[in-house]
Design a protein around this motif. Structure first.
Motif, PDB file in Angstrom:
ATOM      1  N   CYS A  21      38.731  44.265  52.716  1.00 18.45           N
ATOM      2  CA  CYS A  21      40.009  44.935  52.483  1.00 18.45           C
ATOM      3  C   CYS A  21      39.771  46.219  51.703  1.00 18.45           C
ATOM      4  O   CYS A  21      38.948  46.259  50.795  1.00 18.45           O
ATOM      5  N   ARG A  22      40.516  47.264  52.053  1.00 17.51           N
ATOM      6  CA  ARG A  22      40.341  48.551  51.380  1.00 17.51           C
ATOM      7  C   ARG A  22      41.206  48.660  50.136  1.00 17.51           C
ATOM      8  O   ARG A  22      40.940  49.459  49.256  1.00 17.51           O
ATOM      9  N   LYS A  23      42.274  47.877  50.064  1.00 17.39           N
ATOM     10  CA  LYS A  23      43.095  47.851  48.853  1.00 17.39           C
ATOM     11  C   LYS A  23      43.812  46.521  48.750  1.00 17.39           C
ATOM     12  O   LYS A  23      43.968  45.798  49.738  1.00 17.39           O
ATOM     13  N   LEU A  24      44.230  46.222  47.531  1.00 18.56           N
ATOM     14  CA  LEU A  24      45.031  45.043  47.230  1.00 18.56           C
ATOM     15  C   LEU A  24      46.323  45.569  46.620  1.00 18.56           C
ATOM     16  O   LEU A  24      46.283  46.489  45.811  1.00 18.56           O
ATOM     17  N   PHE A  25      47.453  45.019  47.028  1.00 10.28           N
ATOM     18  CA  PHE A  25      48.722  45.427  46.430  1.00 10.28           C
ATOM     19  C   PHE A  25      49.574  44.203  46.161  1.00 10.28           C
ATOM     20  O   PHE A  25      49.379  43.135  46.733  1.00 10.28           O
ATOM     21  N   LEU A  26      50.534  44.373  45.239  1.00  9.65           N
ATOM     22  CA  LEU A  26      51.468  43.308  44.878  1.00  9.65           C
ATOM     23  C   LEU A  26      52.753  43.949  44.418  1.00  9.65           C
ATOM     24  O   LEU A  26      52.816  45.158  44.199  1.00  9.65           O
ATOM     25  N   ILE A  27      53.763  43.145  44.256  1.00 11.39           N
ATOM     26  CA  ILE A  27      55.070  43.621  43.810  1.00 11.39           C
ATOM     27  C   ILE A  27      55.493  42.769  42.625  1.00 11.39           C
ATOM     28  O   ILE A  27      55.417  41.544  42.668  1.00 11.39           O
TER      29      ILE A  27
END
Length: 142
Positions: A105-111
């Protein structure tokens, strides 16, 4: 002597332990649902374990973009209340970041909400960046 926290990927061997994990009154895991989750191709779970007790759980989804690159969406990070404030959430997020990178994965994101100060501190400690003050999340209940 305090046992060391172990972080690992959620697997079928953890189902019985997860059925005993309750981070709040609204969350109760059932073995059939956990097994279905494990069999979902892009779903991933991560556990923080102290001996034979699950003290933290995170899960998210590997997302393939139309251009072929992959991102990781971290949906939830939960730590049992009596173990909060001890760095377990930070350790769990760091472990998830490592696993997402290993998946390509090139990035991890969350909210999360800015009002959730403990979560924001955890995410900032692990290198998370929140540049916007005007982010809005819309939810559709289907």
């Amino acid at each position: 002597m305090m046992k060391e926290i172990q972080y690992h990927r959620f697997s079928e061997q953890d189902i019985a332990l997860m059925c005993r994990f309750t981070d709040d009154v609204h969350t109760q895991y059932h073995s059939d649902h956990l097994l279905r989750f494990l069999r979902t191709e892009n779903a991933h779970g991560f556990i923080a374990r102290l001996g034979q007790e699950v003290v933290g759980f995170a899960y998210g989804y590997e997302l393939t973009r139309p251009d072929g690159r992959k991102d990781f969406y971290l949906h939830a990070v939960d730590v049992i209340e009596k173990h909060q404030g001890q760095g377990l959430g930070t350790g769990l997020v760091s472990y998830v970041k490592h696993c997402a990178q290993a998946m390509g994965c090139r990035k991890l994101f969350l909210i999360t909400g800015k009002g959730n100060k403990a979560a924001c501190r955890c995410y900032e400690k692990t290198g998370g960046i929140s540049k916007a003050d005007d982010d809005v999340v819309y939810t559709y209940f289907l």
